[in-house]
Design a protein around this motif. Structure first.
Motif, short mmCIF file in Angstrom:
data_model
loop_
_atom_site.label_atom_id
_atom_site.label_comp_id
_atom_site.label_asym_id
_atom_site.label_seq_id
_atom_site.Cartn_x
_atom_site.Cartn_y
_atom_site.Cartn_z
N THR A 25 4.37 -43.51 -18.48
CA THR A 25 5.08 -43.78 -19.66
C THR A 25 6.60 -43.22 -19.05
N SER A 26 7.60 -43.57 -19.98
CA SER A 26 8.92 -43.27 -19.61
C SER A 26 9.21 -41.77 -19.27
N SER A 27 8.46 -40.80 -19.85
CA SER A 27 8.39 -39.36 -19.50
C SER A 27 7.68 -39.09 -18.16
N GLY A 28 7.08 -40.01 -17.75
CA GLY A 28 6.51 -39.55 -16.20
C GLY A 28 4.69 -39.32 -16.55
N ALA A 29 4.40 -39.24 -17.75
CA ALA A 29 3.01 -38.93 -17.98
C ALA A 29 2.04 -40.41 -17.99
N ILE A 30 0.87 -40.09 -17.50
CA ILE A 30 -0.21 -41.32 -17.54
C ILE A 30 -0.07 -41.96 -18.80
N ASP A 31 -0.13 -43.36 -18.75
CA ASP A 31 -0.21 -44.11 -20.10
C ASP A 31 -1.49 -44.62 -20.16
#
Length: 86
Positions: A25-31
């Motif tokens: 995701t844009s926050s760097g978390a796994i989508d």
């Protein structure tokens, strides 16, 4: 790595000798909405393969490229694929 509109990232590479595509995701978390648990592994018939190119076509579909090897190191082939929505 391919940056997507909105800041998400698509990743392409290899995991345990096989090609894999993942999304952050844009926050760097796994989508976790992408593939199974945020990634998609591919079951090609080669003994080793890896993706080293990822892009989007004009309709936003994911294109991947790389290579496959049957294990002897003398029969390397080009791999190209387009991911489907499902």
């Amino acid at each position: 790595v391919k940056a997507l509109p909105g800041g998400a990232l698509l990743l392409a590479g290899d995991a345990s000798g096989g090609g894999v595509v993942g999304k952050l995701t844009s926050s760097g978390a796994i989508d976790f909405t992408f593939g199974a648990s945020g990634s998609r592994n591919f079951g090609l018939s080669a003994s080793f393969y890896q993706f080293n190119s990822i892009n989007l076509d004009s309709l936003g579909r994911i294109l991947i490229g790389g290579f496959a090897d049957e294990g002897a190191g003398t029969d390397t082939d080009f791999v190209a694929a387009r991911l489907l929505a499902n």
